[in-house]
Write a protein that holds these residues in place. Structure first.
Motif, short mmCIF file in Angstrom:
data_model
loop_
_atom_site.label_atom_id
_atom_site.label_comp_id
_atom_site.label_asym_id
_atom_site.label_seq_id
_atom_site.Cartn_x
_atom_site.Cartn_y
_atom_site.Cartn_z
N GLY A 43 0.85 -1.19 0.00
CA GLY A 43 0.00 0.00 0.00
C GLY A 43 0.89 1.24 0.00
N ARG A 44 2.03 1.15 -0.72
CA ARG A 44 3.02 2.23 -0.71
C ARG A 44 2.74 3.21 -1.83
NH1 ARG A 44 8.69 2.06 1.11
NH2 ARG A 44 10.08 3.24 -0.24
N PRO A 45 2.76 4.53 -1.55
CA PRO A 45 2.55 5.51 -2.61
C PRO A 45 3.61 5.35 -3.70
CG PRO A 45 2.75 6.59 -0.45
CD PRO A 45 3.06 5.14 -0.25
N ASN A 47 5.11 7.42 -5.44
CA ASN A 47 6.17 8.44 -5.52
C ASN A 47 7.28 8.20 -4.50
OD1 ASN A 47 4.97 9.18 -3.12
ND2 ASN A 47 4.77 11.35 -3.63
N ASN A 48 7.24 7.06 -3.80
CA ASN A 48 8.25 6.76 -2.79
C ASN A 48 9.17 5.64 -3.30
OD1 ASN A 48 9.70 6.73 -0.45
ND2 ASN A 48 8.04 5.96 0.85
N PRO A 49 10.34 6.00 -3.84
CA PRO A 49 11.18 5.02 -4.53
C PRO A 49 11.76 3.95 -3.60
CG PRO A 49 12.34 7.11 -4.29
CD PRO A 49 10.95 7.34 -3.81
N ALA A 127 14.01 -3.59 -2.64
CA ALA A 127 13.32 -4.01 -1.42
C ALA A 127 13.14 -2.87 -0.43
CB ALA A 127 14.08 -5.14 -0.74
N PRO A 128 11.89 -2.49 -0.18
CA PRO A 128 11.61 -1.61 0.95
C PRO A 128 11.42 -2.48 2.19
CG PRO A 128 9.59 -2.00 -0.25
CD PRO A 128 10.67 -2.84 -0.91
N SER A 129 11.17 -1.86 3.33
CA SER A 129 10.94 -2.64 4.54
C SER A 129 9.65 -3.46 4.40
CB SER A 129 10.85 -1.71 5.75
OG SER A 129 9.95 -0.65 5.48
N LEU A 180 19.78 11.83 3.88
CA LEU A 180 18.33 11.88 3.68
C LEU A 180 17.60 11.12 4.78
CD1 LEU A 180 18.03 11.23 -0.18
CD2 LEU A 180 18.21 13.41 1.03
N ARG A 181 18.30 10.19 5.40
CA ARG A 181 17.67 9.44 6.51
C ARG A 181 18.77 9.01 7.47
NH1 ARG A 181 14.32 4.16 5.01
NH2 ARG A 181 16.36 3.21 4.69
N TYR A 182 18.54 9.26 8.77
CA TYR A 182 19.49 8.80 9.79
C TYR A 182 19.42 7.28 9.90
CZ TYR A 182 20.03 13.54 11.73
OH TYR A 182 20.31 14.86 11.92
P1 AMP Z 1 12.26 1.90 2.81
O1 AMP Z 1 12.84 0.89 1.88
O2 AMP Z 1 10.84 1.66 3.18
O3 AMP Z 1 13.15 2.09 3.98
O4 AMP Z 1 12.29 3.27 2.01
C1 AMP Z 1 13.32 3.58 1.11
C2 AMP Z 1 13.76 4.99 1.30
O5 AMP Z 1 14.72 5.30 0.28
C3 AMP Z 1 12.64 6.01 1.16
O6 AMP Z 1 12.78 6.96 2.17
C4 AMP Z 1 12.91 6.63 -0.21
O7 AMP Z 1 12.42 7.94 -0.28
C5 AMP Z 1 14.43 6.55 -0.31
N1 AMP Z 1 14.89 6.53 -1.70
C6 AMP Z 1 14.86 5.50 -2.56
N2 AMP Z 1 15.31 5.86 -3.78
C7 AMP Z 1 15.66 7.15 -3.71
C8 AMP Z 1 16.21 8.10 -4.62
N3 AMP Z 1 16.50 7.78 -5.89
N4 AMP Z 1 16.44 9.35 -4.18
C9 AMP Z 1 16.17 9.68 -2.91
N5 AMP Z 1 15.64 8.83 -1.99
C10 AMP Z 1 15.40 7.59 -2.37
#
Ligand code: AMP
Ligand code: MG
Length: 307
Positions: A43-45, A47-49, A127-129, A180-182
């Motif tokens: 259910g991931r938007p 626009n979230n890569p 793979a996202p979480s 971008l993320r700690y």
């Molecule tokens: P998750 O796998 O659920 O931890 O999420 C992946 C994270 O990577 C998200 O915060 C995305 O916004 C970030 N991310 C993935 N690809 C890119 C990219 N090309 N540029 C910036 N952030 C990215």
């Protein structure tokens, strides 16, 4: 089990697998339909890569363009550092993986099962979480099972996940390297390796990672942060010598060890959430966590979870 997982990846299916950070929900990064199914299952938007996982620097070089800073930071690979780099022309990455961006987020995981899965499938794995979008990340097999049931094949780890927090993400596609993320790899450690100043994305007005400011990691129960005492109707999540004590309260690390606290964070939030729902508790009160080292990442996750 690895071979079965690899076969599913090659056929365009989804496989959940442990990494050293959290469980991932993976698919062949070159297969658009397979990766679209990750978004659908979570259910991931759109626009979230997604982060692409590979098993060697050589494979990474097939997909992204390295610069000097990126080469230096490979010191942290395999490990919990994701680099955002320009996508190489002709790289076999499905469009939905990058959400149409010209950059790719990439890393080499330091987990035996994750590495074996990537090797056996011969594919880069997006793979996202492995959790439903916006919810607590999964750090145990059971967490994944509760989110996805029999929807996806799950590779189970025999050991506890090493870090328990998502990777640090650093954008190296712009003039100043920007966190971008700690995560477990701290800004300090990165600065030391690069030998120069870096930026933190929240300092900047331009948002680079879609979704990075969204409410995230949320339990169903509300969180109250920096709690110094417990109110009625609350259960406590302690750290070090804090005393938010009542039936059900937990302690992230009695010794005040931030690495131990990070490893316990999502699992304890899962447990306290379940306990609260069962016992009619409205709020999880969380003790203050020092904003240093890995504490930066813990507090980042807690703030988003509390939003
Ligand atoms: P998750 O796998 O659920 O931890 O999420 C992946 C994270 O990577 C998200 O915060 C995305 O916004 C970030 N991310 C993935 N690809 C890119 C990219 N090309 N540029 C910036 N952030 C990215
Ligand atoms: Mg996530």
């Amino acid at each position: 089990m690895i071979n079965k997982g690899a076969a599913i990846i090659k056929q365009g299916g989804l496989v959940a697998f442990p990494t050293e950070t959290v469980y991932g929900l993976g698919a062949d990064a070159s297969n658009q339909q397979a990766c679209l199914n990750i978004f659908k299952a979570k259910g991931r938007p759109s626009n979230n890569p997604l982060i692409v996982h590979v098993d060697s620097i050589k494979k990474a070089r097939d997909l992204v363009l390295f610069n000097d800073d990126a080469i230096k930071l490979t010191e942290f690979w395999p490990g919990p550092l994701t680099m955002v780099l320009p996508k190489k022309a002709g790289a076999q990455i499905a469009d939905c993986v990058t959400a149409g961006l010209a950059t790719v987020a990439i890393r080499i995981p330091a987990d035996k099962i994750a590495m074996e899965l990537i090797k056996a499938s011969g594919r880069p794995i997006a793979a996202p979480s492995a959790n439903k979008s916006g919810r607590l990340s999964a750090t145990t097999y059971q967490h994944v099972k509760e989110s996805f049931g029999d929807e996806v094949f799950i590779l189970k780890s025999d050991t506890k996940i090493a870090y328990g927090l998502e990777s640090t993400i650093i954008d190296l596609s712009t003039s100043t390297p920007t966190i971008l993320r700690y995560g477990f790899i701290t800004p300090e450690a990165i600065k030391n390796v690069l030998g120069k100043e870096i930026a933190i994305a929240s300092d900047l007005s331009e948002i680079k990672a879609p979704g990075m400011l969204h409410k995230h990691y949320a339990p169903k129960t509300k969180l109250r942060l920096n709690a110094v005492n417990l109110k009625t109707g609350e259960v406590g999540l302690n750290f070090a010598s804090s005393e938010l004590n009542t039936n059900g309260s937990m302690n992230l690390s009695k010794n005040g060890d931030l690495v131990e606290a990070a490893a316990n964070l999502f699992d304890y939030l899962h447990q306290l959430d379940k306990f609260s729902l069962e016992h009619g508790i409205a709020i999880i009160a969380v003790a203050p966590i020092p904003d240093t080292g890995v504490g930066l990442a813990i507090n980042d996750r807690l703030r988003r979870a509390a939003e």
